[in-house]
Design an enzyme around this catalytic site. Structure first.
Site, PDB file in Angstrom:
ATOM      1  N   LYS A  93       0.831  -1.228   0.000  1.00 30.15           N
ATOM      2  CA  LYS A  93       0.000   0.000   0.000  1.00 30.15           C
ATOM      3  C   LYS A  93       0.850   1.258   0.000  1.00 30.15           C
ATOM      4  O   LYS A  93       0.781   2.089   0.912  1.00 30.15           O
ATOM      5  CB  LYS A  93      -0.978   0.024   1.177  1.00 30.15           C
ATOM      6  CG  LYS A  93      -2.017  -1.091   1.136  1.00 30.15           C
ATOM      7  CD  LYS A  93      -3.091  -0.894   2.198  1.00 30.15           C
ATOM      8  CE  LYS A  93      -4.119  -2.001   2.218  1.00 30.15           C
ATOM      9  NZ  LYS A  93      -3.636  -3.296   2.738  1.00 30.15           N
TER      10      LYS A  93
HETATM   11  O1  S5P Z   1      -9.451  -2.658   2.104  1.00 30.07           O
HETATM   12  C1  S5P Z   1      -8.670  -3.546   2.393  1.00 30.07           C
HETATM   13  C2  S5P Z   1      -7.517  -3.789   1.630  1.00 30.07           C
HETATM   14  C3  S5P Z   1      -6.692  -4.852   1.965  1.00 30.07           C
HETATM   15  S1  S5P Z   1      -5.404  -5.231   0.898  1.00 30.07           S
HETATM   16  N1  S5P Z   1      -8.928  -4.381   3.435  1.00 30.07           N
HETATM   17  C4  S5P Z   1      -8.100  -5.417   3.788  1.00 30.07           C
HETATM   18  O2  S5P Z   1      -8.424  -6.145   4.731  1.00 30.07           O
HETATM   19  N2  S5P Z   1      -6.936  -5.640   3.073  1.00 30.07           N
HETATM   20  C5  S5P Z   1      -5.994  -6.719   3.462  1.00 30.07           C
HETATM   21  O3  S5P Z   1      -6.668  -7.961   3.331  1.00 30.07           O
HETATM   22  C6  S5P Z   1      -5.493  -6.639   4.896  1.00 30.07           C
HETATM   23  O4  S5P Z   1      -4.286  -5.911   4.972  1.00 30.07           O
HETATM   24  C7  S5P Z   1      -5.307  -8.097   5.288  1.00 30.07           C
HETATM   25  O5  S5P Z   1      -4.017  -8.537   4.913  1.00 30.07           O
HETATM   26  C8  S5P Z   1      -6.315  -8.851   4.416  1.00 30.07           C
HETATM   27  C9  S5P Z   1      -7.593  -9.237   5.136  1.00 30.07           C
HETATM   28  O6  S5P Z   1      -7.339 -10.172   6.119  1.00 30.07           O
HETATM   29  P1  S5P Z   1      -8.507 -10.908   6.952  1.00 30.07           P
HETATM   30  O7  S5P Z   1      -7.743 -11.699   7.967  1.00 30.07           O
HETATM   31  O8  S5P Z   1      -9.353  -9.845   7.580  1.00 30.07           O
HETATM   32  O9  S5P Z   1      -9.242 -11.766   5.976  1.00 30.07           O
END
Ligand code: S5P
Length: 252
Positions: A93
């Site tokens: 990012k």
């Molecule tokens: O808007 C966003 C963009 C990203 S890249 N929301 C997110 O959650 N992410 C990423 O997706 C975040 O940095 C994490 O690595 C992943 C979501 O992880 P989870 O464990 O919540 O599924």
């Protein structure tokens, strides 16, 4: 309901080499699953990559989460990516002026440019950030999954316009919905669980069906629902299967 073009057709229609490569991998492996491998050690990361690799089109890293990073990290992860035919997406990012992001991408201890196939960037600095990252394969953050996000409305529309202005660099969007029909713009969506909900820190979860069928996105990013599962391999298999079924439904 408008039908989607197949990933294979889109691979032939786009001229972005990495978008082509990703779309072909998705078709070959019948996977639109990206794992968010947010773990603290290289050992854990490589174990996930090796075990779950056959189910993935992409593996997403946050290299700065690793507590034991070493300079051979990139080569080791690339070997697993080659072995299992997935792409590495470093979720850095980037969010600074062009000159600074160029240094952050190519220099420092992580040398992201040497091992990541794909990176992402915020558009808040303006198009200079894309100029600074020319030569990379970029996803722009057009929307975010977190509650209260400012990435909406005109901001999101500007992200799409910037993506379309730089088709040789930008190959996709981080978003919650499909936002444009360009074959080489791949829509990648985080915030996914088998059941909708949220975590304690603002993350919002939608289901695979909502994201891929209702919102017409292309790829789901799944983190904790797989990495914290009792059986991560089995859970990744469930996501891969459901993700592919949803994609097939949108083709009509
Ligand atoms: O808007 C966003 C963009 C990203 S890249 N929301 C997110 O959650 N992410 C990423 O997706 C975040 O940095 C994490 O690595 C992943 C979501 O992880 P989870 O464990 O919540 O599924």
């Amino acid at each position: 309901m408008s039908k989607k073009l197949s990933f294979l057709k889109r691979a032939h229609l786009t001229r972005h080499p990495m978008a082509q490569k990703l779309l072909k991998i998705m078709e070959d492996k019948q996977s639109n699953l990206c794992l968010a491998a947010d773990v603290a050690s290289q050992k854990q990361l490589f174990a996930l990559a090796d075990e779950l690799g056959p189910d993935l089109c992409m593996l997403k890293t946050h290299v700065d989460i690793l507590e034991d990073f070493s300079p051979d990290f990139g080569a080791k992860l690339r070997a697993l990516a080659d072995k299992h035919n997935f792409l590495i997406f470093e979720d850095r990012k980037f969010a600074d002026i062009g000159q600074t992001v160029l240094l952050q991408y190519t220099q420092g201890i992580y040398r992201i440019a040497e091992w990541a196939h794909i990176i992402n960037a915020h558009i808040v600095p303006g198009p200079g950030i894309i100029e600074g990252l020319k030569g990379s394969n970029l996803l722009l953050l057009a929307e975010m999954s977190s509650s209260g996000t400012l990435a909406k409305g005109a901001y999101t529309r500007n992200a799409v316009a910037m993506a379309q202005q730089y088709p040789e660099t930008v190959m996709g969007l981080i978003c919650l919905h499909a936002l444009c029909k360009d074959p080489g713009i791949i829509h990648v969506t985080p915030g996914v669980k088998l059941e909708p909900g949220q975590d304690a820190l603002g993350q919002r979860y939608r289901t695979v069906d909502e994201i891929l069928i209702r919102n017409k996105s292309d790829i789901i990013i799944v983190g904790r629902d797989i990495t914290h599962a009792k059986d991560p391999k089995k859970t990744a298999g469930l996501y891969r299967k459901r993700g592919w079924e949803c994609y097939v439904q949108t083709l009509g």
